[in-house]
Design an enzyme around this catalytic site. Structure first.
Site, PDB file in Angstrom:
ATOM      1  N   LYS A  71     -63.712  18.578  -2.643  1.00  0.00           N
ATOM      2  CA  LYS A  71     -62.977  18.299  -1.404  1.00  0.00           C
ATOM      3  C   LYS A  71     -61.913  17.212  -1.588  1.00  0.00           C
ATOM      4  CE  LYS A  71     -66.661  15.338   0.526  1.00  0.00           C
ATOM      5  NZ  LYS A  71     -66.058  14.022   0.502  1.00  0.00           N
ATOM      6  N   ASP A  72     -61.965  16.469  -2.708  1.00  0.00           N
ATOM      7  CA  ASP A  72     -60.931  15.457  -2.975  1.00  0.00           C
ATOM      8  C   ASP A  72     -59.664  16.046  -3.590  1.00  0.00           C
ATOM      9  OD1 ASP A  72     -62.598  13.433  -2.071  1.00  0.00           O
ATOM     10  OD2 ASP A  72     -63.359  12.931  -4.068  1.00  0.00           O
TER      11      ASP A  72
ATOM     12  N   ARG B 121     -62.304  14.290  10.646  1.00  0.00           N
ATOM     13  CA  ARG B 121     -63.006  15.560  10.918  1.00  0.00           C
ATOM     14  C   ARG B 121     -64.382  15.303  11.527  1.00  0.00           C
ATOM     15  NH1 ARG B 121     -67.129  17.663   8.337  1.00  0.00           N
ATOM     16  NH2 ARG B 121     -66.923  16.137   6.672  1.00  0.00           N
ATOM     17  N   ARG B 122     -65.118  14.366  10.942  1.00  0.00           N
ATOM     18  CA  ARG B 122     -66.449  14.057  11.477  1.00  0.00           C
ATOM     19  C   ARG B 122     -66.353  13.411  12.853  1.00  0.00           C
ATOM     20  NH1 ARG B 122     -68.431  11.849   5.630  1.00  0.00           N
ATOM     21  NH2 ARG B 122     -69.356  13.781   4.833  1.00  0.00           N
TER      22      ARG B 122
ATOM     23  N   ARG C 269     -65.647   2.354   4.929  1.00  0.00           N
ATOM     24  CA  ARG C 269     -65.436   2.806   3.563  1.00  0.00           C
ATOM     25  C   ARG C 269     -66.529   2.216   2.695  1.00  0.00           C
ATOM     26  NH1 ARG C 269     -60.220   2.977   0.450  1.00  0.00           N
ATOM     27  NH2 ARG C 269     -61.784   4.020  -0.827  1.00  0.00           N
TER      28      ARG C 269
ATOM     29  N   ARG D  21     -72.538   1.623   2.723  1.00  0.00           N
ATOM     30  CA  ARG D  21     -72.540   2.212   4.066  1.00  0.00           C
ATOM     31  C   ARG D  21     -73.944   2.203   4.669  1.00  0.00           C
ATOM     32  NH1 ARG D  21     -68.127   7.150   4.020  1.00  0.00           N
ATOM     33  NH2 ARG D  21     -66.828   6.354   2.360  1.00  0.00           N
TER      34      ARG D  21
ATOM     35  N   CYS E  27     -50.497  20.027   9.505  1.00  0.00           N
ATOM     36  CA  CYS E  27     -51.808  19.694  10.054  1.00  0.00           C
ATOM     37  C   CYS E  27     -52.272  18.303   9.713  1.00  0.00           C
ATOM     38  CB  CYS E  27     -52.858  20.678   9.576  1.00  0.00           C
ATOM     39  SG  CYS E  27     -54.421  20.343  10.348  1.00  0.00           S
TER      40      CYS E  27
END
Length: 302
Positions: free
Chosen positions: A79-80, A125-126, A143, A149, A236
């Site tokens: 996804k990166d 998105r989340r 981050r 986290r 987008c």
């Protein structure tokens, strides 16, 4: 035979993922592999990823070393990867996908967090999809690696955070998950849970050798997801979620463009044969734009 040099980001998750690929390659081919740590721009910048444009910030330093011949190949979280191809680089393998879903880490499920509770995630998105489920919560950009986290939850600074199930399971941290979101609640990022193995496009020996790691079903699914993202990315900035799965000879895909406030979304599904993965993604993107996804995208970019 000298070991192949595998370039990886230095985080615990990245080195864990890369070691899994290295071990599998050695198991299948007998070739020894040595990990080489690389620091990327995304690892050192303090900016939020959403402000950096997200794609490429963890990838370009590794690709530079592949092109220069300092490393033989690289492993990324798929996804990166930027959706635009690099003619000097070949995506030679997408190993079998791990869990594609997102997970909540905290002491309660999302529905049970008190109004005004603080949930940490750096992903637009989340956030958009969480707002659709719980508009009364406060979403905080964060981050850092998984430990950092999770520490914000343990210290009470945040009520919960959202991370990918795949990363948590690769790190052996599944026990800290309080809820896993099904795709009806939260669509993952295109390519989430998948790894990408890249080498120089002109290294025919490596292209063939590393090809043993490829899983055709995973490749078809992520090709469709990334094709959709590439078609939408023209305009987008709005949050995009997508998930495709190969079932026998059919690829089923669901995608959504979500308004930043979570109040509206354009969500559609499509299916087709595996070899048509790229067209399925592109056509689904066009259908979503025709149903108003462009309006949501335009709102975000102004």
């Amino acid at each position: 035979m000298p070991p192949l040099k595998l370039g990886t980001r230095r985080s615990l998750l990245a080195t864990t993922q890369s070691q899994l690929v290295a071990d599998r390659l050695t198991e299948l081919t007998g070739r020894p592999v040595e990990l080489v740590g690389v620091t990327t721009f995304g690892d050192v910048t303090k900016a939020q990823l959403s402000q950096l444009g997200g794609t490429g910030v963890f990838v370009s330093a590794l690709r530079d070393k592949v092109i220069d011949g300092e490393i033989d190949f690289a492993v990324h979280s798929l996804k990166d990867l930027p959706t635009a191809p690099d003619p000097q680089i070949a995506l030679v393998a997408t190993p079998p996908r791990a869990d594609h879903r997102d997970a909540l880490i905290g002491s309660a499920k999302l529905a049970d967090i008190p109004p005004g509770g603080r949930v940490g995630t750096g992903s637009p998105r989340r956030i958009a999809q969480l707002r659709a489920l719980r508009p009364d919560l406060d979403f905080v950009p964060i981050r850092g690696n998984a430990d950092t986290r999770i520490g914000k939850v343990l210290s009470g600074e945040l009520d919960a955070i959202v991370l990918a199930v795949a990363g948590l399971s690769r790190l052996g941290r599944e026990s800290e998950i309080s809820q896993i979101f099904e795709i009806e609640e939260m669509l993952p990022a295109p390519g989430q849970g998948s790894l990408a193995v890249e080498c120089r496009a002109d290294r025919d020996d490596l292209v063939e050798l590393l090809g043993v790691l490829d899983d055709p079903g995973t490749r078809a699914a992520v090709t469709a997801e990334r094709s959709l993202l590439a078609a939408l990315e023209a305009g987008c900035a709005a949050p995009v979620g997508a998930y495709a799965v190969a079932d026998a000879h059919v690829l089923n895909m669901t995608a959504a463009v979500i308004a930043v406030d979570g109040a509206r979304a354009v969500r559609k599904s499509a299916a087709g044969p595996l070899p048509a993965a790229m067209e399925i993604g592109r056509d689904l993107a066009a259908a979503m734009v025709a149903e108003g996804a462009g309006t949501l995208m335009g709102e975000q970019s102004h």
